[in-house]
Design an enzyme around this catalytic site. Structure first.
Site, mmCIF file in Angstrom:
data_model
loop_
_atom_site.group_PDB
_atom_site.id
_atom_site.type_symbol
_atom_site.label_atom_id
_atom_site.label_comp_id
_atom_site.label_asym_id
_atom_site.label_seq_id
_atom_site.Cartn_x
_atom_site.Cartn_y
_atom_site.Cartn_z
ATOM 1 N N LYS A 165 0.849 -1.186 0.000
ATOM 2 C CA LYS A 165 0.000 0.000 0.000
ATOM 3 C C LYS A 165 0.890 1.243 0.000
ATOM 4 O O LYS A 165 1.550 1.555 1.000
ATOM 5 C CB LYS A 165 -0.937 -0.033 1.218
ATOM 6 C CG LYS A 165 -2.014 -1.103 1.092
ATOM 7 C CD LYS A 165 -2.879 -0.840 -0.128
ATOM 8 C CE LYS A 165 -3.905 -1.926 -0.388
ATOM 9 N NZ LYS A 165 -4.558 -1.773 -1.708
ATOM 10 N N ASP A 193 0.487 -0.570 -4.974
ATOM 11 C CA ASP A 193 -0.868 -0.068 -5.204
ATOM 12 C C ASP A 193 -1.017 1.303 -4.544
ATOM 13 O O ASP A 193 -1.047 1.405 -3.319
ATOM 14 C CB ASP A 193 -1.887 -1.059 -4.627
ATOM 15 C CG ASP A 193 -3.324 -0.693 -5.001
ATOM 16 O OD1 ASP A 193 -3.523 0.362 -5.638
ATOM 17 O OD2 ASP A 193 -4.237 -1.460 -4.648
ATOM 18 N N GLU A 218 -0.012 -0.082 -9.588
ATOM 19 C CA GLU A 218 -1.481 -0.186 -9.603
ATOM 20 C C GLU A 218 -2.140 1.145 -9.260
ATOM 21 O O GLU A 218 -1.792 1.770 -8.266
ATOM 22 C CB GLU A 218 -1.933 -1.273 -8.616
ATOM 23 C CG GLU A 218 -3.452 -1.425 -8.549
ATOM 24 C CD GLU A 218 -3.914 -2.721 -7.904
ATOM 25 O OE1 GLU A 218 -3.132 -3.698 -7.883
ATOM 26 O OE2 GLU A 218 -5.071 -2.773 -7.422
ATOM 27 N N ASP A 241 -7.605 -0.519 -11.214
ATOM 28 C CA ASP A 241 -8.544 -1.067 -10.232
ATOM 29 C C ASP A 241 -9.733 -0.115 -10.062
ATOM 30 O O ASP A 241 -10.784 -0.290 -10.689
ATOM 31 C CB ASP A 241 -7.801 -1.311 -8.907
ATOM 32 C CG ASP A 241 -8.686 -1.914 -7.818
ATOM 33 O OD1 ASP A 241 -9.906 -1.992 -8.006
ATOM 34 O OD2 ASP A 241 -8.155 -2.305 -6.763
ATOM 35 N N LYS A 265 -13.500 -6.321 -8.748
ATOM 36 C CA LYS A 265 -14.066 -6.504 -7.412
ATOM 37 C C LYS A 265 -15.567 -6.734 -7.546
ATOM 38 O O LYS A 265 -16.255 -5.957 -8.223
ATOM 39 C CB LYS A 265 -13.801 -5.265 -6.549
ATOM 40 C CG LYS A 265 -12.330 -5.079 -6.200
ATOM 41 C CD LYS A 265 -12.149 -3.938 -5.223
ATOM 42 C CE LYS A 265 -10.808 -4.003 -4.519
ATOM 43 N NZ LYS A 265 -9.677 -3.612 -5.348
HETATM 44 MG MG MG Z 1 -6.140 -1.994 -5.796
#
Ligand code: MG
Length: 370
Positions: A165, A193, A218, A241, A265
């Site tokens: 992250k 990401d 990402e 994403d 997702k």
């Molecule tokens: Mg992501």
């Protein structure tokens, strides 16, 4: 089969590590998940779940899921929930947008369809590809050395794919990427990401500074156009994403070559029905996928396992076992991580039996439609 009852439950999912943090100082300590039961006149009940990643990740929030279900629920009673096309068409007709609200209903309807015909959802989604689904482990945002120090423990649990992250201060993020890559070995995969956290100029600084590092980038920036500009300025493999919220954007991204991997997702797209559509388009176009959800417990993890296991292995970049991150078991029968992989169950439907004493009494209950 007719839908005769919809029960909605609220359940808190505490975290094993106490907190999950990502870009821009955002974090969650206890996830607020919504579980849906679809009761039918056939004596079968289907289960679904939706759990936003707090209120500031996507345009979705936990109380909004329940509020939306209050709007939708009464209008679905009497439908045959195993008619998934009619069910989704009806949901879109009576509530515009709010894909995540519809996701839990659609997921429960797939569970019902599987239970009614005695087949696991993975079979209904195309059948099982390979023995098991490889998982990734997200590394919550922290100081660079703290993030690197977490790798050994996750590796011991079996993970070989790590999602870092970032999306914070660019200089610190460069250190985070270098520190974690330095402790990885050949064959281990690193994704940085940013979760929309960088402005374009910051993203450009980071990708230049880690040009020699084997890392996927990402969702660096907030908009599709900003991400595309960064994508064109780097040769790192690139993942989208948050920007991929429906089929239209996916088709545009494919046309422009805007990504190498896409993160699908379930709740972001509105359920398993819509996610299967985008999944199948990506399979046809040779774009690998991370298959997961914004968050969840045992029911979401089961749905991910069925979706991922029914996706060809070569196109399956990774998936998530959310029930490894939390401390509360919500359902029996959910897949459990074995080393760094999980498998879809072979029981009918999603193969989960929720623990009704953990769920407590429903916060909403609609009846009728007999
Ligand atoms: Mg992501």
């Amino acid at each position: 089969m007719r839908l005769t009852g919809i029960r909605v439950f609220r359940v808190e999912l505490p975290l094993r590590e106490g907190r999950y943090a990502w870009s821009g100082g955002k974090s969650v300590d206890v996830f607020d998940s919504t579980v849906v039961a679809l009761d039918t006149d056939a004596g079968l009940t289907g289960w679904g779940e939706v759990c936003p990643l707090g209120p500031v990740y996507l345009p979705a929030y936990a109380a909004g899921a329940r509020s939306g279900l209050g709007e939708l629920g009464p209008q679905l009673l009497g439908l045959d929930p195993t008619d998934l096309g009619v069910l989704n068409h009806t949901m879109d007709r009576v509530l515009k947008g709010h894909a995540y609200v519809k996701s839990a209903i659609d997921m429960a309807a797939w569970d019902l369809l599987g239970r009614a015909c005695g087949r696991p959802v993975a079979s209904l989604l195309g059948g099982r590809h390979g023995e098991a689904v490889e998982l990734y482990r997200a590394i919550s945002q922290d100081r660079p050395e703290a993030m690197a120090s977490r790798v050994a423990g996750y590796r011991a649990e079996g993970y070989r794919r790590f999602q870092l992250k970032v999306g914070g201060d660019p200089d610190t993020d460069i250190e985070r990427i270098r520190a974690v890559r330095a402790v990885l070995t050949t064959g281990e995969v690193l994704v940085a990401d940013a979760n929309t956290g960088w402005l374009p100029h910051q993203a450009l600084r980071v990708v230049r500074a880690v040009r020699d590092v084997d890392v996927y980038i990402e969702q660096p920036c907030a908009t599709f156009e900003e991400c595309l500009a960064v994508r064109r300025a780097t040769d790192h493999p690139f993942v989208l994403d948050e920007s991929i919220q429906d089929l239209g954007v996916l088709l545009r991204a494919l046309e422009l070559g805007a990504m190498d991997v896409v993160n699908l997702k379930i709740s972001k797209l509105g359920g398993l029905t819509r996610t299967r559509l985008l999944r199948d388009v990506c399979v046809e176009r040779g774009i690998a996928m991370t298959l997961e959800d914004s968050w969840g417990g045992d029911i979401v993890t089961a749905a991910i396992a069925h979706l991922a296991h029914s996706t060809p292995e070569a196109l399956r970049f990774s998936a998530t076992d959310f029930n490894s991150y939390g401390t509360r078991e919500v359902a029996r029968g959910a897949p459990r991580r074995e080393g760094g992989v999980m498998r879809a169950g072979s029981a009918p439907g999603l193969g989960v039996e929720p623990l009704e004493d953990v769920l407590g009494p429903p916060v909403l209950h609609f009846r009728g439609g007999e």
